[in-house]
Design a protein around this motif. Structure first.
Motif, PDB file in Angstrom:
ATOM      1  N   UNK A   1       0.841  -1.186   0.000  1.00  0.00           N
ATOM      2  CA  UNK A   1       0.000   0.000   0.000  1.00  0.00           C
ATOM      3  C   UNK A   1       0.883   1.244   0.000  1.00  0.00           C
ATOM      4  N   UNK A   2       0.781   2.053  -1.055  1.00  0.00           N
ATOM      5  CA  UNK A   2       1.667   3.211  -1.202  1.00  0.00           C
ATOM      6  C   UNK A   2       1.402   4.285  -0.161  1.00  0.00           C
ATOM      7  N   UNK A   3       0.187   4.357   0.362  1.00  0.00           N
ATOM      8  CA  UNK A   3      -0.139   5.396   1.344  1.00  0.00           C
ATOM      9  C   UNK A   3       0.444   5.081   2.712  1.00  0.00           C
ATOM     10  N   UNK A   4       0.268   3.844   3.169  1.00  0.00           N
ATOM     11  CA  UNK A   4       0.747   3.477   4.507  1.00  0.00           C
ATOM     12  C   UNK A   4       2.167   2.941   4.494  1.00  0.00           C
ATOM     13  N   UNK A   5       2.631   2.479   3.312  1.00  0.00           N
ATOM     14  CA  UNK A   5       3.957   1.867   3.227  1.00  0.00           C
ATOM     15  C   UNK A   5       4.007   0.488   3.860  1.00  0.00           C
ATOM     16  N   UNK A   6       2.849  -0.161   3.953  1.00  0.00           N
ATOM     17  CA  UNK A   6       2.777  -1.469   4.606  1.00  0.00           C
ATOM     18  C   UNK A   6       2.155  -2.501   3.662  1.00  0.00           C
ATOM     19  N   UNK A   7       2.389  -3.777   3.941  1.00  0.00           N
ATOM     20  CA  UNK A   7       1.743  -4.851   3.215  1.00  0.00           C
ATOM     21  C   UNK A   7       0.314  -4.942   3.739  1.00  0.00           C
ATOM     22  N   UNK A   8      -0.658  -4.783   2.849  1.00  0.00           N
ATOM     23  CA  UNK A   8      -2.032  -4.549   3.283  1.00  0.00           C
ATOM     24  C   UNK A   8      -3.003  -5.521   2.625  1.00  0.00           C
ATOM     25  N   UNK A   9      -3.987  -5.963   3.397  1.00  0.00           N
ATOM     26  CA  UNK A   9      -5.096  -6.765   2.890  1.00  0.00           C
ATOM     27  C   UNK A   9      -6.277  -5.835   2.636  1.00  0.00           C
ATOM     28  N   UNK A  10      -6.758  -5.811   1.400  1.00  0.00           N
ATOM     29  CA  UNK A  10      -7.862  -4.918   1.052  1.00  0.00           C
ATOM     30  C   UNK A  10      -9.205  -5.424   1.577  1.00  0.00           C
TER      31      UNK A  10
ATOM     32  N   UNK B   1      18.731  -1.932  -2.705  1.00  0.00           N
ATOM     33  CA  UNK B   1      17.788  -0.961  -2.160  1.00  0.00           C
ATOM     34  C   UNK B   1      16.565  -0.851  -3.061  1.00  0.00           C
ATOM     35  N   UNK B   2      15.532  -0.237  -2.540  1.00  0.00           N
ATOM     36  CA  UNK B   2      14.318   0.036  -3.294  1.00  0.00           C
ATOM     37  C   UNK B   2      13.716   1.333  -2.778  1.00  0.00           C
ATOM     38  N   UNK B   3      13.152   2.130  -3.690  1.00  0.00           N
ATOM     39  CA  UNK B   3      12.336   3.265  -3.292  1.00  0.00           C
ATOM     40  C   UNK B   3      10.892   2.867  -3.545  1.00  0.00           C
ATOM     41  N   UNK B   4      10.082   2.713  -2.514  1.00  0.00           N
ATOM     42  CA  UNK B   4       8.700   2.275  -2.701  1.00  0.00           C
ATOM     43  C   UNK B   4       7.830   3.367  -3.333  1.00  0.00           C
ATOM     44  N   UNK B   5       6.731   2.953  -3.933  1.00  0.00           N
ATOM     45  CA  UNK B   5       5.739   3.883  -4.446  1.00  0.00           C
ATOM     46  C   UNK B   5       5.103   4.654  -3.284  1.00  0.00           C
ATOM     47  N   UNK B   6       4.895   5.947  -3.486  1.00  0.00           N
ATOM     48  CA  UNK B   6       4.091   6.725  -2.540  1.00  0.00           C
ATOM     49  C   UNK B   6       2.858   7.305  -3.230  1.00  0.00           C
ATOM     50  N   UNK B   7       2.789   7.176  -4.562  1.00  0.00           N
ATOM     51  CA  UNK B   7       1.638   7.636  -5.329  1.00  0.00           C
ATOM     52  C   UNK B   7       0.828   6.413  -5.751  1.00  0.00           C
ATOM     53  N   UNK B   8      -0.441   6.377  -5.360  1.00  0.00           N
ATOM     54  CA  UNK B   8      -1.303   5.253  -5.696  1.00  0.00           C
ATOM     55  C   UNK B   8      -1.727   5.323  -7.160  1.00  0.00           C
TER      56      UNK B   8
ATOM     57  N   UNK C   1      13.467   1.398  -8.741  1.00  0.00           N
ATOM     58  CA  UNK C   1      12.841   2.699  -8.564  1.00  0.00           C
ATOM     59  C   UNK C   1      11.427   2.687  -9.146  1.00  0.00           C
ATOM     60  N   UNK C   2      10.478   3.403  -8.494  1.00  0.00           N
ATOM     61  CA  UNK C   2       9.061   3.307  -8.860  1.00  0.00           C
ATOM     62  C   UNK C   2       8.670   4.204 -10.031  1.00  0.00           C
ATOM     63  N   UNK C   3       8.025   3.606 -11.025  1.00  0.00           N
ATOM     64  CA  UNK C   3       7.589   4.344 -12.212  1.00  0.00           C
ATOM     65  C   UNK C   3       6.181   3.876 -12.604  1.00  0.00           C
ATOM     66  N   UNK C   4       5.291   4.831 -12.818  1.00  0.00           N
ATOM     67  CA  UNK C   4       3.988   4.530 -13.407  1.00  0.00           C
ATOM     68  C   UNK C   4       4.089   4.704 -14.909  1.00  0.00           C
TER      69      UNK C   4
END
Length: 342
Positions: A17-26, A95-102, A279-282
């Protein structure tokens, strides 16, 4: 090995989940800290560099992947899967830069970007023809570099003055020496054969203070690729990338002269270290007049790059407006200076 993250509470799929930065169950809302996951990707067996068939652990469907694919989604059940052997050994990212934009935020940001196009056709500016949008972790190499530059040059200072009826020009010559040490940290070069290098370069900068130790859960729900080119193959590109910065810095240290002539310039750049990152790319695919246009968006900053279609009518009107404005300006200046009407 196929890694598929299932929710321990309800059994549904989990994704990053890009908003919380956590592994999330929808489904049930469970969230797990990714830093708590332990992995050992360094000792895994490497896969052959070819297309290979895997099976989704969620529904059993066959996953036919390309050699570069490291994470994908099942075409049948939509589950996010990570192919561990494509991320192990020398293929393990540091390393990795996670997504912060959903995905939803990326769609809205792209539509806003389209509407700001001054020279794009009216139909394109509505941004209602998005064919698809894909979140992708693109492989990059980051380089730390040290450069030593030794410069010998001759600088001149020219002074003109008048005495009586004569005008004199005085030129003084100065020997110029520079011994410069420069350091460059985290210079990025994309390592994917599929990606357009120019587009990837324009997506920079990424916020490297957001780099995190690589964990496979960051990839859950996204597509990821492993690198096609290693750091040795790409080293000439990174040297070329910093060349203009080095030249600009050298020039900035030699100022106050009327002219500078270089006799000797020796520049030696060495790699201190390099490390493999994702690196994160849409990637946005947009249909307009039966043609697909591809755009890329920085998954952290929202910066969009790509070549939108140009409206020649708008371009003609824009240049016409500039010409008309210039004409009026010159006319006003002429009137102020006492000139007549044109």
């Amino acid at each position: 090995m196929v890694i598929h993250y299932k929710c321990p509470n309800c059994g549904d799929d989990m994704a990053f989940d890009s908003e919380s930065g956590m592994l999330t169950c929808q489904s049930c809302g469970r969230q797990d800290q990714i830093e708590d996951f332990s992995e050992d990707l360094k000792t895994s067996v490497l896969s052959e560099d070819e297309a290979k068939e895997y099976h989704c652990e969620n529904c059993g469907a066959a996953l036919i992947t390309e050699a570069e694919t490291a994470a994908t989604t099942c075409g049948f059940c939509g589950a996010g899967v990570v192919l561990q052997e494509r991320l192990s050994g020398v293929l393990a990212p540091a390393k990795v830069i996670p997504f912060t934009i959903s995905k939803e935020e990326a769609m809205q940001a792209f539509k806003k970007w389209c509407r700001n196009g001054r020279l794009t056709p009216k139909g394109f500016m509505t941004a209602d023809r998005i064919k698809g949008i894909t979140g992708m972790y693109v492989p990059f190499w980051l380089y730390d570099l040290k450069t030593k530059a030794k410069v010998e040059a001759v600088g001149t200072k020219v002074r003109k003055y008048t005495r009586g009826d004569y005008e004199y020009t005085e030129t003084k010559y100065f020997d110029v020496y520079r011994d410069i040490d420069l350091s460059y940290i985290k210079v990025p070069v994309d390592a994917s054969e599929k990606m357009d290098d120019k587009i990837m370069d324009k997506l920079e900068p990424f916020p490297y203070d957001q780099l995190k130790d690589f964990k496979t859960p960051y990839l859950a729900g996204y597509i990821a690729e492993k690198y096609n080119y290693d750091d040795k193959v790409l080293y000439p590109r990174v040297e070329s990338k910093i060349k203009n910065f080095i030249e600009s810095y050298i020039r900035s240290t030699i100022s106050g002269y009327s002219s500078v002539s270089y006799n000797h310039k020796h520049i030696n750049t060495k790699k201190v270290r390099s490390y493999y990152v994702l690196l994160p790319v849409w990637m946005v695919y947009y249909d307009y007049e039966k043609t697909e246009h591809t755009f890329a968006m920085n998954g952290q900053t929202g910066k969009v790059v790509g070549k939108p279609p140009i409206s020649f009518q708008k371009m003609a009107a824009w240049f016409g407006g500039i010409a008309a404005t210039s004409f009026i300006t010159l006319k006003v200046v002429a009137l102020i200076m006492g000139g007549g009407l044109w």
